[in-house]
Design a protein around this motif. Structure first.
Motif, mmCIF file in Angstrom:
data_model
loop_
_atom_site.group_PDB
_atom_site.id
_atom_site.type_symbol
_atom_site.label_atom_id
_atom_site.label_comp_id
_atom_site.label_asym_id
_atom_site.label_seq_id
_atom_site.Cartn_x
_atom_site.Cartn_y
_atom_site.Cartn_z
ATOM 1 N N ARG A 31 39.074 38.323 38.156
ATOM 2 C CA ARG A 31 37.689 38.707 38.443
ATOM 3 C C ARG A 31 37.621 39.590 39.683
ATOM 4 N NH1 ARG A 31 36.637 33.571 36.176
ATOM 5 N NH2 ARG A 31 36.995 32.502 38.145
ATOM 6 N N ARG A 32 38.420 39.261 40.692
ATOM 7 C CA ARG A 32 38.449 40.100 41.891
ATOM 8 C C ARG A 32 38.980 41.487 41.559
ATOM 9 N NH1 ARG A 32 41.727 37.144 45.345
ATOM 10 N NH2 ARG A 32 40.055 35.610 45.352
ATOM 11 N N LEU A 33 39.972 41.561 40.658
ATOM 12 C CA LEU A 33 40.493 42.857 40.226
ATOM 13 C C LEU A 33 39.407 43.673 39.544
ATOM 14 C CD1 LEU A 33 42.677 44.927 39.498
ATOM 15 C CD2 LEU A 33 43.330 43.452 37.581
ATOM 16 N N THR A 34 38.614 43.047 38.684
ATOM 17 C CA THR A 34 37.525 43.750 38.007
ATOM 18 C C THR A 34 36.538 44.317 39.014
ATOM 19 O OG1 THR A 34 37.733 42.336 36.054
ATOM 20 C CG2 THR A 34 35.652 43.505 36.348
ATOM 21 N N GLN A 35 36.184 43.533 40.024
ATOM 22 C CA GLN A 35 35.234 44.000 41.031
ATOM 23 C C GLN A 35 35.780 45.187 41.811
ATOM 24 O OE1 GLN A 35 34.542 40.459 43.316
ATOM 25 N NE2 GLN A 35 33.201 39.528 41.779
ATOM 26 N N THR A 36 37.039 45.114 42.232
ATOM 27 C CA THR A 36 37.597 46.224 43.002
ATOM 28 C C THR A 36 37.754 47.473 42.143
ATOM 29 O OG1 THR A 36 39.845 45.406 42.561
ATOM 30 C CG2 THR A 36 38.810 44.708 44.606
ATOM 31 N N LEU A 37 38.111 47.296 40.866
ATOM 32 C CA LEU A 37 38.232 48.445 39.968
ATOM 33 C C LEU A 37 36.878 49.118 39.779
ATOM 34 C CD1 LEU A 37 40.016 50.130 38.041
ATOM 35 C CD2 LEU A 37 39.447 48.486 36.244
ATOM 36 N N ASN A 38 35.832 48.334 39.562
ATOM 37 C CA ASN A 38 34.494 48.900 39.414
ATOM 38 C C ASN A 38 34.061 49.625 40.683
ATOM 39 O OD1 ASN A 38 34.234 47.917 36.820
ATOM 40 N ND2 ASN A 38 33.159 46.059 37.440
ATOM 41 N N GLN A 39 34.321 49.017 41.837
ATOM 42 C CA GLN A 39 33.929 49.645 43.098
ATOM 43 C C GLN A 39 34.670 50.964 43.300
ATOM 44 O OE1 GLN A 39 34.898 47.401 46.600
ATOM 45 N NE2 GLN A 39 33.569 48.613 47.926
#
Length: 671
Positions: free
Chosen positions: A221-229
């Motif tokens: 989930r943290r990876l998804t957030q950083t990728l989106n950002q």
């Protein structure tokens, strides 16, 4: 293989069940809100805030116009609060655009100052517009907030004349913050974007290290957030300079080649055992290369891949390393995976159209207008001195994208009480005049430092600053303290009653429909991932792009659903208990998407593709689940899927088990 799949499904059941047991009950929201978050202090923002709010006061005292200095500092305060972006171009939008709306708001407020019920009607109408435009996006949300806040201040305080003086001074304060913010642009203009891309690689390395273990889901989930950002930052700049900035094109290429690695991570996790440490170590080395801007020939020391998941990682790393280290952008790798952004004017027209046609936008606008109308009517009927604080409190509490209305109302009351203690000491012990300048520098520095700790802490930091500035405008001194506390409590009460209790939005309209849409998107993702193979190379590329778009869209939607659930969990029954009952399904859908991605990776690396009947059956089960979420009030009202018998050796066997687990979470008595 079948035993392994069953064990994996059992683990899937246990993990969300543990999450269900740890889900906070609504009474725990207060302790959570009052517990400071573990966030680093933004020292640069602290220094900017201290200078931005104290320097105008010093100039005002030097010119013997303290009221003018106070208004400039008040405009700077809104700029400090709105400076939340990372990329410099976005910071320009986040500060400059809201300042324009703030200038319009204070102008309208000044024009109706002292006009009784005309002011009530005008502020109610402004609140409707403010609430509706807040639904467009982040910049629009801050703009709507500042439009209403400044209108309330203009209608409640005697500001300097002529009418254009106040908006000019407030805008000057916001532009002063913008100027201070942009001082570092020549030295680190691309640093935020580069840091975001590097952070994506580090988050991927963390996820690969946790693959096969219990900590993977959180790191994914943290990876998804950083990728989106990272995509948001890079594409925000690409809309203006794409094709003219080699550095930006190179960063976009580096971000694009991380996608195959992200796709391989779920396959690595579903093996059920840790990866060799060389894989996450290689990704961390790529992160350092991105951050340092290194070029040259990369050296990869990877073990011989033993499984399909490892082969996928090996191929993705060997594909990514040359791109990361390449000094010149590769033309065939510069297009992002979501398509070129539409022109700004096109996006603006779409946003306005969506706002005007959105029931949620009208609902929030009407709710905010009702509360502001009640607040202004109350203070018009009851003689409450300097009562603009009531409407200010209502505005801050009712911001829907800032958190739960229920928790924010109480946390604001607590934060205001704490801030008033500090304000009382300042107003009682510090003489008005030049001493206000160093005091303001200290108080202003606390705003960004405390804002990172939580809403109650931010309120406690902002309250004494606003009271000190208000005292410079109306010279009430210590007598401001008690009325401000009373006004804050009245505003919180209005927000709770007229903005919360009178609007019992159903779970289905607020969360259930969004969760059901995410389940439907998961069904479409399964269909895209394993649909008929296109006959041409161009068709293959288009199909892969569509699959990537679908996967990222699902994760974005699930991130929003997760945030909405977290807000609902802090509310009293029935919203809080209902959100807790459905919470495990959010985790289950994420696992279905992960399993689908892993299956696609296995097919890409030699596994036999599934048959169309199996794909259609899984998609149908997901759509049945989505329909049940839309209509059922509680999870135990959902109908179970039909019993089917499939080959346990199929590449989609893990996906079927995750879908069955999702139905099991929703229907615990049938699991």
């Amino acid at each position: 293989m079948s035993t392994e799949h069953r064990e994996r499904s059992d683990r899937a059941h246990r993990i969300p069940s543990g999450l269900r047991a740890r889900t906070p009950a609504p009474p725990a929201w207060l302790l959570s809100g009052l517990r400071p978050e573990a966030a680093p202090i933004p020292w640069a923002a602290v220094a900017r805030a201290a200078v931005a709010l104290s320097a105008p006061l010093a100039v005002g005292f030097a010119l013997d116009e303290p009221e003018y200095g106070a208004l400039v500092s008040m405009g700077a305060l809104s700029g400090v609060i709105g400076d939340t972006a990372d990329a410099y171009r976005m910071r320009i939008l986040n500060i400059a655009v809201p300042q324009f709306f703030g200038a319009v708001g204070v102008t309208l407020g000044t024009l109706v100052f002292g006009h009784g019920w005309v002011a009530v009607g005008a502020l109610t109408l402004i609140a409707l517009v403010s609430g509706m435009i807040s639904s467009i996006g982040t910049v629009a949300s801050v703009s709507g907030l500042l439009l209403l806040l400044n209108a309330v201040v203009g209608a409640g305080l005697p500001l300097p004349r002529p009418w254009w003086a106040a908006p000019l001074l407030l805008a000057a304060g916001g532009l002063f913050v913008l100027a201070l913010t942009l001082l570092g642009w020549p030295l680190r203009g691309r640093q935020p974007e580069r840091a975001a891309v590097a952070a994506t690689y580090r988050a991927l390395a963390d996820a690969l290290e946790a693959a096969g273990g219990p900590g993977y889901d959180e790191r994914r989930r943290r990876l998804t957030q950083t990728l989106n950002q990272a995509y948001d930052l890079v594409l925000g700049r690409r809309a203006r300079v794409h094709g003219r900035s080699p550095a930006l094109v190179r960063m976009l290429a580096q971000l694009n080649v991380v996608i195959p690695l992200v796709e391989a991570a779920p396959a690595a996790h579903l093996r059920g055992r840790p990866l060799p440490p060389a894989y996450p170590a290689a990704v961390r080395e790529l992160a350092r290369a991105v951050e340092e801007g290194r070029t040259g020939t990369p050296a990869l020391d990877l073990p011989e891949p033993a499984t399909r998941a490892e082969r996928a990682l090996d191929a993705a790393l060997r594909h990514a390393a040359p791109v990361v280290h390449h000094a010149e952008p590769l033309p065939h790798r510069i297009d992002d995976k979501l398509g070129r952004p539409a022109a700004l004017t096109v996006r603006a027209r779409r946003a306005v159209r969506d706002m005007a046609l959105s029931p949620a936008s009208w609902r929030y606008g009407l709710r905010l207008a009702l509360c502001i109308g009640i607040a202004q009517s109350l203070v018009s009927l009851v003689p409450v001195e300097r009562s603009y604080w009531v409407a200010l409190t209502v505005t801050f509490v009712l911001k829907p994208d800032f958190g739960s209305v229920f928790s924010r109302a109480v946390l604001r009351a607590v934060g205001t009480a704490g801030g008033l203690v500090v304000a009382a000491a300042v107003l009682a012990e510090v003489p008005r005049g030049w001493w206000d300048v160093p005091v303001m520098a200290v108080l202003a520095a606390l705003i960004p430092a405390f804002s990172a700790k939580g809403y109650a802490f931010q309120t406690a930091a902002i309250t004494p600053v606003i009271l000190l500035l208000s005292d410079l405008l109306n010279h009430q001194g210590f007598d401001l303290i008690r009325p401000r506390l009373v006004d804050s409590l009245i505003g919180c009460a209005i927000a709770l009653v007229a903005g919360y209790l009178l609007w019992p939005e159903s779970w289905r309209s607020r969360i259930g429909d969004r969760l059901a849409d995410a389940v439907d998107d998961a069904a479409r993702y399964v269909e895209r991932a394993f649909g008929p193979r296109p006959a041409t190379e161009a068709g293959l590329r288009a199909a892969r792009t569509a699959r990537l778009q679908a996967r990222r869209r699902i994760y974005r939607d699930l991130s929003g659903v997760r945030s909405e659930f977290q807000r609902a969990l802090t509310e009293p029954p029935p919203a809080g208990t209902r959100a807790a009952a459905w919470w495990p399904l959010v985790v289950a859908v994420e696992r279905v998407v992960d399993a689908t991605t892993a299956a696609r990776v296995r097919v890409n690396h030699g596994a036999p593709p599934p048959g169309p009947d199996e794909v259609e059956a899984i998609s149908a089960d997901l759509r049945t689940l989505a329909a049940g979420v839309r209509t059922a009030r509680t999870p135990d009202r959902l109908e179970p899927p039909p019993e089917r018998s499939w080959d346990e050796e199929s590449v989609l066997a893990p996906v079927r088990h995750e879908v069955a687990a999702a139905h099991g979470f929703a229907s615990p008595e049938r699991a």
